[in-house]
Design a protein around this motif. Structure first.
Motif, PDB file in Angstrom:
ATOM      1  N   THR A 157      -5.335   6.078  -0.720  1.00 50.11           N
ATOM      2  CA  THR A 157      -6.100   5.865   0.508  1.00 50.11           C
ATOM      3  C   THR A 157      -6.922   7.111   0.788  1.00 50.11           C
ATOM      4  OG1 THR A 157      -5.966   5.203   2.847  1.00 50.11           O
ATOM      5  CG2 THR A 157      -4.228   6.654   2.044  1.00 50.11           C
ATOM      6  N   GLN A 158      -8.177   6.912   1.145  1.00 45.66           N
ATOM      7  CA  GLN A 158      -9.098   8.046   1.334  1.00 45.66           C
ATOM      8  C   GLN A 158      -8.901   8.668   2.707  1.00 45.66           C
ATOM      9  OE1 GLN A 158     -11.669   9.342  -0.833  1.00 45.66           O
ATOM     10  NE2 GLN A 158     -11.677  10.955   0.736  1.00 45.66           N
ATOM     11  N   TYR A 216      -2.131   9.596  -2.429  1.00 45.39           N
ATOM     12  CA  TYR A 216      -1.365   8.615  -3.187  1.00 45.39           C
ATOM     13  C   TYR A 216       0.115   8.685  -2.819  1.00 45.39           C
ATOM     14  CZ  TYR A 216      -5.457   8.446  -6.274  1.00 45.39           C
ATOM     15  OH  TYR A 216      -6.721   8.298  -6.783  1.00 45.39           O
ATOM     16  N   ARG A 249      -2.144  14.181  -3.480  1.00 40.59           N
ATOM     17  CA  ARG A 249      -3.557  14.012  -3.166  1.00 40.59           C
ATOM     18  C   ARG A 249      -4.425  14.548  -4.296  1.00 40.59           C
ATOM     19  NH1 ARG A 249      -4.143  18.353   1.858  1.00 40.59           N
ATOM     20  NH2 ARG A 249      -4.001  20.271   0.603  1.00 40.59           N
ATOM     21  N   CYS A 280       3.209   4.135   3.597  1.00 41.06           N
ATOM     22  CA  CYS A 280       3.376   3.631   2.238  1.00 41.06           C
ATOM     23  C   CYS A 280       4.465   2.573   2.284  1.00 41.06           C
ATOM     24  CB  CYS A 280       3.762   4.754   1.290  1.00 41.06           C
ATOM     25  SG  CYS A 280       4.254   4.185  -0.358  1.00 41.06           S
ATOM     26  N   LEU A 324      -0.366   8.360   7.632  1.00 40.06           N
ATOM     27  CA  LEU A 324      -0.412   7.486   6.466  1.00 40.06           C
ATOM     28  C   LEU A 324       0.918   6.745   6.332  1.00 40.06           C
ATOM     29  CD1 LEU A 324      -2.056   9.845   3.819  1.00 40.06           C
ATOM     30  CD2 LEU A 324      -3.157   8.389   5.545  1.00 40.06           C
ATOM     31  N   GLY A 383      -5.527   5.750   6.038  1.00 41.76           N
ATOM     32  CA  GLY A 383      -6.557   6.743   5.801  1.00 41.76           C
ATOM     33  C   GLY A 383      -7.787   6.470   6.635  1.00 41.76           C
ATOM     34  N   ILE A 400      -8.162  11.778  -1.827  1.00 43.97           N
ATOM     35  CA  ILE A 400      -7.474  10.488  -1.906  1.00 43.97           C
ATOM     36  C   ILE A 400      -5.981  10.799  -1.912  1.00 43.97           C
ATOM     37  CG2 ILE A 400      -7.079   8.391  -3.224  1.00 43.97           C
ATOM     38  CD1 ILE A 400      -9.874   8.730  -4.403  1.00 43.97           C
ATOM     39  N   GLU A 435      -0.524   1.936   0.209  1.00 43.06           N
ATOM     40  CA  GLU A 435      -0.831   2.923   1.248  1.00 43.06           C
ATOM     41  C   GLU A 435      -1.783   2.348   2.281  1.00 43.06           C
ATOM     42  OE1 GLU A 435      -0.905   5.314  -2.741  1.00 43.06           O
ATOM     43  OE2 GLU A 435      -1.614   3.386  -1.988  1.00 43.06           O
ATOM     44  N   SER A 436      -1.712   2.898   3.469  1.00 39.98           N
ATOM     45  CA  SER A 436      -2.651   2.553   4.536  1.00 39.98           C
ATOM     46  C   SER A 436      -2.716   3.717   5.517  1.00 39.98           C
ATOM     47  CB  SER A 436      -2.231   1.274   5.258  1.00 39.98           C
ATOM     48  OG  SER A 436      -0.960   1.430   5.863  1.00 39.98           O
ATOM     49  N   GLN A 441      -2.219   2.692  -4.851  1.00 38.79           N
ATOM     50  CA  GLN A 441      -3.631   2.704  -5.254  1.00 38.79           C
ATOM     51  C   GLN A 441      -4.415   3.824  -4.579  1.00 38.79           C
ATOM     52  OE1 GLN A 441      -2.421   0.839  -2.882  1.00 38.79           O
ATOM     53  NE2 GLN A 441      -3.910   1.044  -1.223  1.00 38.79           N
TER      54      GLN A 441
END
Length: 115
Positions: free
Chosen positions: A109-110, A94, A38, A22, A20, A9, A92, A6-7, A107
């Motif tokens: 992303t916040q 997912y 989440r 994935c 976001l 956040g 977070i 993921e990216s 993993q």
């Protein structure tokens, strides 16, 4: 071994937007469904949005009309466009992929939404 990364956040003010991404390590065309979940502090993980291999989407009531899930099979990537963000969206996030009855997870992303 399938990997989901993921990216996207970050920290955003209430009313703002984030997208976001994935990225999967293999073709997502073979996945039965993919989705975003989440987990907020002290709470259980919950489903946010899902999309099937046929493109059917489903959303949690709390995000309907604000979030949109999509997939780009050519890029092996699933997206979650989030708009009109609220502080209660803080969690977070997912990425999940379901393939042959097996669940794969990223993993996380916040996402933090300030009031």
């Amino acid at each position: 071994q399938v990997q989901l990364v993921e990216s996207g956040g970050g920290l955003v003010q209430a009313g703002g937007s984030l997208r976001l991404s994935c990225a999967a390590s293999e073709s997502i065309f073979g996945f039965n469904a993919m989705g975003w979940y989440r987990q907020a502090p002290g709470k259980q993980r919950e489903v946010v949005a899902t999309i099937t291999s046929g493109g059917y989407t489903n959303y949690a009531d709390s995000v309907k009309g604000r979030f949109a899930i999509s997939r780009d099979n050519a890029k092996n990537t699933v997206y979650l466009q989030m708009s009109s963000l609220r502080p209660e969206d803080t969690a977070i996030y997912y990425c999940n992929g379901l393939k042959n009855y097996h669940n794969y997870w990223g993993q996380g992303t916040q996402v933090t939404v300030s009031s």
